[in-house]
Design a protein around this motif. Structure first.
Motif, PDB file in Angstrom:
ATOM      1  N   THR A  16      -7.820   3.628 -20.422  1.00 47.52           N
ATOM      2  CA  THR A  16      -8.350   3.009 -21.638  1.00 47.52           C
ATOM      3  C   THR A  16      -7.307   2.066 -22.246  1.00 47.52           C
ATOM      4  O   THR A  16      -6.110   2.353 -22.235  1.00 47.52           O
ATOM      5  N   GLU A  17      -7.800   0.944 -22.779  1.00 44.48           N
ATOM      6  CA  GLU A  17      -6.929  -0.060 -23.408  1.00 44.48           C
ATOM      7  C   GLU A  17      -5.988   0.608 -24.417  1.00 44.48           C
ATOM      8  O   GLU A  17      -6.426   1.398 -25.263  1.00 44.48           O
ATOM      9  N   PRO A  18      -4.697   0.295 -24.366  1.00 45.57           N
ATOM     10  CA  PRO A  18      -3.716   0.925 -25.268  1.00 45.57           C
ATOM     11  C   PRO A  18      -4.061   0.796 -26.753  1.00 45.57           C
ATOM     12  O   PRO A  18      -3.824   1.738 -27.520  1.00 45.57           O
ATOM     13  N   ALA A  19      -4.623  -0.329 -27.180  1.00 35.42           N
ATOM     14  CA  ALA A  19      -4.976  -0.487 -28.601  1.00 35.42           C
ATOM     15  C   ALA A  19      -5.987   0.568 -29.037  1.00 35.42           C
ATOM     16  O   ALA A  19      -5.953   1.039 -30.180  1.00 35.42           O
ATOM     17  N   ILE A  20      -6.864   0.953 -28.129  1.00 38.03           N
ATOM     18  CA  ILE A  20      -7.868   1.982 -28.444  1.00 38.03           C
ATOM     19  C   ILE A  20      -7.222   3.355 -28.419  1.00 38.03           C
ATOM     20  O   ILE A  20      -7.440   4.181 -29.319  1.00 38.03           O
ATOM     21  N   VAL A  21      -6.412   3.628 -27.401  1.00 33.17           N
ATOM     22  CA  VAL A  21      -5.744   4.933 -27.293  1.00 33.17           C
ATOM     23  C   VAL A  21      -4.931   5.212 -28.550  1.00 33.17           C
ATOM     24  O   VAL A  21      -4.976   6.314 -29.106  1.00 33.17           O
ATOM     25  N   THR A  22      -4.207   4.207 -29.028  1.00 28.10           N
ATOM     26  CA  THR A  22      -3.387   4.357 -30.236  1.00 28.10           C
ATOM     27  C   THR A  22      -4.242   4.689 -31.451  1.00 28.10           C
ATOM     28  O   THR A  22      -3.804   5.422 -32.341  1.00 28.10           O
ATOM     29  N   ALA A  23      -5.456   4.172 -31.485  1.00 28.91           N
ATOM     30  CA  ALA A  23      -6.334   4.359 -32.649  1.00 28.91           C
ATOM     31  C   ALA A  23      -7.065   5.702 -32.658  1.00 28.91           C
ATOM     32  O   ALA A  23      -7.539   6.138 -33.701  1.00 28.91           O
ATOM     33  N   LEU A  24      -7.156   6.350 -31.521  1.00 27.46           N
ATOM     34  CA  LEU A  24      -7.955   7.570 -31.405  1.00 27.46           C
ATOM     35  C   LEU A  24      -7.359   8.737 -32.191  1.00 27.46           C
ATOM     36  O   LEU A  24      -6.139   8.865 -32.303  1.00 27.46           O
ATOM     37  N   ALA A  25      -8.237   9.608 -32.659  1.00 30.21           N
ATOM     38  CA  ALA A  25      -7.790  10.865 -33.260  1.00 30.21           C
ATOM     39  C   ALA A  25      -7.152  11.728 -32.175  1.00 30.21           C
ATOM     40  O   ALA A  25      -7.476  11.607 -30.983  1.00 30.21           O
ATOM     41  N   ALA A  26      -6.270  12.611 -32.587  1.00 32.47           N
ATOM     42  CA  ALA A  26      -5.566  13.477 -31.631  1.00 32.47           C
ATOM     43  C   ALA A  26      -6.528  14.355 -30.843  1.00 32.47           C
ATOM     44  O   ALA A  26      -6.246  14.716 -29.694  1.00 32.47           O
ATOM     45  N   ASP A  27      -7.666  14.692 -31.438  1.00 33.08           N
ATOM     46  CA  ASP A  27      -8.609  15.584 -30.743  1.00 33.08           C
ATOM     47  C   ASP A  27      -9.692  14.842 -29.961  1.00 33.08           C
ATOM     48  O   ASP A  27     -10.635  15.456 -29.460  1.00 33.08           O
ATOM     49  N   ALA A  28      -9.572  13.529 -29.839  1.00 31.26           N
ATOM     50  CA  ALA A  28     -10.533  12.772 -29.013  1.00 31.26           C
ATOM     51  C   ALA A  28     -10.419  13.250 -27.566  1.00 31.26           C
ATOM     52  O   ALA A  28      -9.324  13.530 -27.077  1.00 31.26           O
ATOM     53  N   GLN A  29     -11.563  13.338 -26.903  1.00 36.89           N
ATOM     54  CA  GLN A  29     -11.592  13.805 -25.519  1.00 36.89           C
ATOM     55  C   GLN A  29     -11.811  12.623 -24.584  1.00 36.89           C
ATOM     56  O   GLN A  29     -12.673  11.785 -24.848  1.00 36.89           O
ATOM     57  N   THR A  30     -11.059  12.575 -23.485  1.00 39.13           N
ATOM     58  CA  THR A  30     -11.204  11.515 -22.488  1.00 39.13           C
ATOM     59  C   THR A  30     -11.592  12.138 -21.161  1.00 39.13           C
ATOM     60  O   THR A  30     -10.986  13.121 -20.724  1.00 39.13           O
ATOM     61  N   PHE A  31     -12.623  11.553 -20.519  1.00 37.26           N
ATOM     62  CA  PHE A  31     -13.152  12.076 -19.259  1.00 37.26           C
ATOM     63  C   PHE A  31     -13.282  10.966 -18.230  1.00 37.26           C
ATOM     64  O   PHE A  31     -13.672   9.848 -18.569  1.00 37.26           O
ATOM     65  N   PRO A  32     -13.026  11.283 -16.947  1.00 35.79           N
ATOM     66  CA  PRO A  32     -13.367  10.330 -15.890  1.00 35.79           C
ATOM     67  C   PRO A  32     -14.886  10.265 -15.747  1.00 35.79           C
ATOM     68  O   PRO A  32     -15.586  11.249 -16.003  1.00 35.79           O
ATOM     69  N   LYS A  33     -15.406   9.105 -15.352  1.00 29.49           N
ATOM     70  CA  LYS A  33     -16.854   8.910 -15.248  1.00 29.49           C
ATOM     71  C   LYS A  33     -17.193   8.354 -13.868  1.00 29.49           C
ATOM     72  O   LYS A  33     -16.638   7.346 -13.449  1.00 29.49           O
ATOM     73  N   ASN A  34     -18.123   9.027 -13.179  1.00 24.92           N
ATOM     74  CA  ASN A  34     -18.530   8.605 -11.839  1.00 24.92           C
ATOM     75  C   ASN A  34     -19.966   8.115 -11.774  1.00 24.92           C
ATOM     76  O   ASN A  34     -20.323   7.380 -10.866  1.00 24.92           O
ATOM     77  N   ALA A  35     -20.801   8.544 -12.706  1.00 23.01           N
ATOM     78  CA  ALA A  35     -22.182   8.053 -12.795  1.00 23.01           C
ATOM     79  C   ALA A  35     -22.252   7.114 -13.988  1.00 23.01           C
ATOM     80  O   ALA A  35     -21.528   7.290 -14.975  1.00 23.01           O
ATOM     81  N   PHE A  36     -23.111   6.102 -13.916  1.00 19.50           N
ATOM     82  CA  PHE A  36     -23.152   5.087 -14.969  1.00 19.50           C
ATOM     83  C   PHE A  36     -23.499   5.664 -16.336  1.00 19.50           C
ATOM     84  O   PHE A  36     -22.873   5.323 -17.332  1.00 19.50           O
ATOM     85  N   ALA A  37     -24.489   6.546 -16.412  1.00 19.93           N
ATOM     86  CA  ALA A  37     -24.873   7.152 -17.694  1.00 19.93           C
ATOM     87  C   ALA A  37     -23.932   8.302 -18.020  1.00 19.93           C
ATOM     88  O   ALA A  37     -23.692   9.170 -17.170  1.00 19.93           O
ATOM     89  N   VAL A  38     -23.410   8.325 -19.231  1.00 22.89           N
ATOM     90  CA  VAL A  38     -22.459   9.377 -19.591  1.00 22.89           C
ATOM     91  C   VAL A  38     -23.040  10.762 -19.400  1.00 22.89           C
ATOM     92  O   VAL A  38     -22.352  11.677 -18.929  1.00 22.89           O
ATOM     93  N   SER A  39     -24.299  10.944 -19.715  1.00 20.34           N
ATOM     94  CA  SER A  39     -24.884  12.279 -19.627  1.00 20.34           C
ATOM     95  C   SER A  39     -25.160  12.720 -18.192  1.00 20.34           C
ATOM     96  O   SER A  39     -25.473  13.882 -17.952  1.00 20.34           O
ATOM     97  N   ASP A  40     -25.026  11.816 -17.220  1.00 18.39           N
ATOM     98  CA  ASP A  40     -25.156  12.197 -15.810  1.00 18.39           C
ATOM     99  C   ASP A  40     -23.831  12.684 -15.228  1.00 18.39           C
ATOM    100  O   ASP A  40     -23.739  12.962 -14.031  1.00 18.39           O
ATOM    101  N   ASN A  41     -22.821  12.778 -16.061  1.00 18.71           N
ATOM    102  CA  ASN A  41     -21.521  13.338 -15.701  1.00 18.71           C
ATOM    103  C   ASN A  41     -21.393  14.664 -16.446  1.00 18.71           C
ATOM    104  O   ASN A  41     -21.281  14.669 -17.678  1.00 18.71           O
ATOM    105  N   PRO A  42     -21.441  15.809 -15.746  1.00 13.72           N
ATOM    106  CA  PRO A  42     -21.498  17.105 -16.432  1.00 13.72           C
ATOM    107  C   PRO A  42     -20.385  17.343 -17.460  1.00 13.72           C
ATOM    108  O   PRO A  42     -20.659  17.853 -18.550  1.00 13.72           O
ATOM    109  N   ALA A  43     -19.153  16.970 -17.147  1.00 18.47           N
ATOM    110  CA  ALA A  43     -18.066  17.217 -18.107  1.00 18.47           C
ATOM    111  C   ALA A  43     -18.240  16.367 -19.364  1.00 18.47           C
ATOM    112  O   ALA A  43     -17.999  16.847 -20.488  1.00 18.47           O
TER     113      ALA A  43
END
Length: 195
Positions: free
Chosen positions: A67-94
């Motif tokens: 993720t772009e560093p400007a966004i990472v810096t802005a995120l809350a500490a508890d934001a969750q980041t996941f790898p994505k393999n299917a185009f729709a977020v909800s088609d990725n179980p995690a």
């Protein structure tokens, strides 16, 4: 379109990665892309300040970078980041579990690309019973693909709004808007956002 309730929203930041569009892609308007990234970073910071839970996805991070560093810096500490393999977020179980884990019903989507990953995610989340809102000036696809994606979303009944509209829905009053700006003097406010 009813106003958004900040206490019912979760932010989903989709695939805004450093090398999503490599330099060899000549069809990418780099200025517009950079402006979009800056708006997304500002929205992420606003979400952190206003306690809006945030889920971040990264499509093929080994290939597209993180993720772009400007966004990472802005995120809350508890934001969750996941790898994505299917185009729709909800088609990725995690990712689907992360979204459900927010306990929120309204999903605010920003990111790349408007006509594919954002559109697929919005449509699948809508089908799952979520209220879905796409921030139209905080999503991006090159050339005519961006407006085409927005047309598809609108035709499907997905709500769209601007960064400015999102912010004022979240804060609701002049007092809260001013308090937010006082609490976040470090945040460069996107053009046109302050009254």
């Amino acid at each position: 379109m009813p106003l958004l309730d900040v206490d019912d929203c979760a932010l989903v930041v989709i695939d805004v990665q450093s090398d999503f569009y490599p330099a060899k892609r000549l069809d990418v308007d780099r200025l517009r892309l950079n402006e979009t990234v800056q708006r997304i970073a500002w929205i992420a910071a606003a979400a952190a300040e206003l306690k809006v839970p945030t889920v971040v996805t990264e499509e093929e991070p080994d290939h597209n970078e993180r993720t772009e560093p400007a966004i990472v810096t802005a995120l809350a500490a508890d934001a969750q980041t996941f790898p994505k393999n299917a185009f729709a977020v909800s088609d990725n179980p995690a990712i689907a579990a992360g979204i459900e884990g927010t306990g929120r019903h309204t999903m605010v989507l920003v990111g790349l690309e408007t006509d594919i990953c954002v559109a697929h995610s919005a449509l699948r989340l809508q089908k799952a019973g979520k209220r879905v809102v796409v921030v139209d000036d905080a999503t991006f696809s090159p050339g005519p693909a961006h407006p085409a994606g927005l047309r598809r979303l609108t035709a499907a009944g997905i709500e769209t709004l601007s960064t400015k509209e999102l912010f004022y829905d979240w804060v609701r009053t002049i007092e809260r808007a001013n308090a937010f700006h006082r609490a976040t003097p470090h945040l460069p406010v996107p053009p046109g956002l302050r009254f």
